[in-house]
Scaffold this active site. Sequence first.
Site, PDB file in Angstrom:
ATOM      1  N   GLU A 317       5.069  11.227  -6.328  1.00 38.70           N
ATOM      2  CA  GLU A 317       4.003  10.287  -6.717  1.00 38.70           C
ATOM      3  C   GLU A 317       3.322  10.704  -8.018  1.00 38.70           C
ATOM      4  O   GLU A 317       2.131  10.433  -8.220  1.00 38.70           O
ATOM      5  CB  GLU A 317       2.955  10.164  -5.590  1.00 38.70           C
ATOM      6  CG  GLU A 317       3.543   9.693  -4.272  1.00 38.70           C
ATOM      7  CD  GLU A 317       2.531   9.695  -3.125  1.00 38.70           C
ATOM      8  OE1 GLU A 317       1.321   9.854  -3.380  1.00 38.70           O
ATOM      9  OE2 GLU A 317       2.979   9.527  -1.965  1.00 38.70           O
ATOM     10  N   GLU A 410       8.204   7.766   2.030  1.00 31.74           N
ATOM     11  CA  GLU A 410       6.993   7.830   2.856  1.00 31.74           C
ATOM     12  C   GLU A 410       6.524   6.413   3.064  1.00 31.74           C
ATOM     13  O   GLU A 410       6.607   5.593   2.157  1.00 31.74           O
ATOM     14  CB  GLU A 410       5.827   8.516   2.121  1.00 31.74           C
ATOM     15  CG  GLU A 410       5.728   9.986   2.204  1.00 31.74           C
ATOM     16  CD  GLU A 410       4.488  10.476   1.437  1.00 31.74           C
ATOM     17  OE1 GLU A 410       3.435   9.811   1.473  1.00 31.74           O
ATOM     18  OE2 GLU A 410       4.608  11.522   0.779  1.00 31.74           O
TER      19      GLU A 410
END
Length: 559
Positions: A317, A410
């Site tokens: 991320e 995720e």
Amino acid sequence: MDLATILLAALLPADPGGASDSYFPADPIRIEAEDAALSGLTIETSRAGYSGTGYVAGFDSADDSLTFVFTSETGVYDMLFAIAQPSRFGSWTITIDGVLREGTFVGASGAFVERKAINLFLSAGEHELVLNAPGVEVDYLLLNPVVYDPPTVPTATLADPQATPVTRALLYFMHGQYGRQIIAGQQNLSDVNYIKSVTGREPAMGAFDLIEYSPSRREHGSNPGRSSENWIDWASSDAIVKLMWHWNAPTDLINSQSQPWWRGFYTEATTFDFAAALADTSSPNYALLLRDIDAIAVQLKKFDDADIPVLWRPLHEAAGTWFWWGSKGPDAFIALWRLMFDRLVNHHGIHNLIWVYTHQRTHDDWYPGDDFVDIVSCDVYADDQSATMLSDWQDLQNLYGDRRLVTLSESGTLPDPKVITAYGIWWSWFALWTGDFIRGVDQQYLTEVFNSDFVMTRDELPNWRSTVSIESVVAERKLDLSPYPNPARDEITFRYSLPESAPATISVYDLLGRRRASIDLGSSLTGEVRLDDNLQSGSYIAKLQMGSQSVARLFTIIR
Ligand code: CA
């Protein structure tokens, strides 16, 4: 797709749960409005151009309703209405099987035209649709099935050319699996066990975090204990391991009441400037970067020593910028990624890693490059529990789908496999985040998902490690070979063609690469030859060799 990928795909169960075969194009469903159930409405014929025996008018109250009952097959449909409306905007409400949807028909028209209302997934069976649309005249309802193809399977290559055989085998297996079933993963060992206890099925993939191995956390007393050893024990020789690392900044932790040391992976909890560190390889902070990567190398090496490949998803991320490794822009991030790659692969000689890069929407310039990435993923935290994540999938497919597997590394919600696969969404795997994200999922739904034909759980994993010996068989397309019938119930015949008149041989191998039969061909340019050998049921490779050229085909014997 290379042959090894095809072969590995063939090692999957002969019927992969019917997964990718379930959605045949359904027929369109068309119902005249005048044949539906009217409440507060009238059937009219004065406006020309309708189909059937008329159209429905008179929507002037919120109580008016037009109710269609129909039967569909399982799949995704575009829902359209043939309408005429005097104004440019005609708002509508549609209640489908009790769920309210709202929208607007756009465009005034005195003639009946088809306007799309929504796109939706329908399960096989009967459905009830109730329409209210003030000022709109309705000729008919049309449900057009939409078929989404499964993804293209990219060529299976590894960023690390020295990747160990079992690491290559895992990636090949995953390529063969892609578009057939989604591998079930879960973050955190206790949550893996929770899923097993609730659903009776264990995730095929455990996703774990090396966070506590960060040196700056250990300096503050954190203790990872035997985490790596426990994960290795759990994986044994069959399950799949994914590792991430919430890397606590090596130094310069703010360590205040609001930003304690253990939040040190967040940008806001550290002043560590890794871009400056990277710019000066003689600086102490550069040495600290290496110190930390080296500490993680110790853990990764344990997996390598146990011959367990790792889906390695570091520096995740980044473009979100909330983690410090994303705080200095794409160039610094890419430099750090490549430093880590070089340090682990080339310096430490760790060759059991499949490198997973986590993409952030619209930040396409953060990609470290095909030479450093094997799989591209996204982390999606949707507000809507029933989110399909279709746009996230399409974004990754558009950017990377031709050359990398795409996955959901995720998520905060658990997408329904039967719905998303109808939309052509075939993440390589999914892994719900830990804690409340998984514990809050309705247990009946959780059980459905982990028992779905579209999802591969641990008990369904084939022995993917044994497949690597096939790698040396490479398909070329200069010759042609066609086994038929395929699958064959008793005997198999090979049709072949040669590019020139020369001695050629067809050899038959089993999936472990052992030669089971060999047929010398004459020198005619085309022909067919029957295999006089009672092969057992199973999948085989037929390889036609002429000089240095060869072509290989997969066939199946069913007895
Ligand atoms: Ca009509």
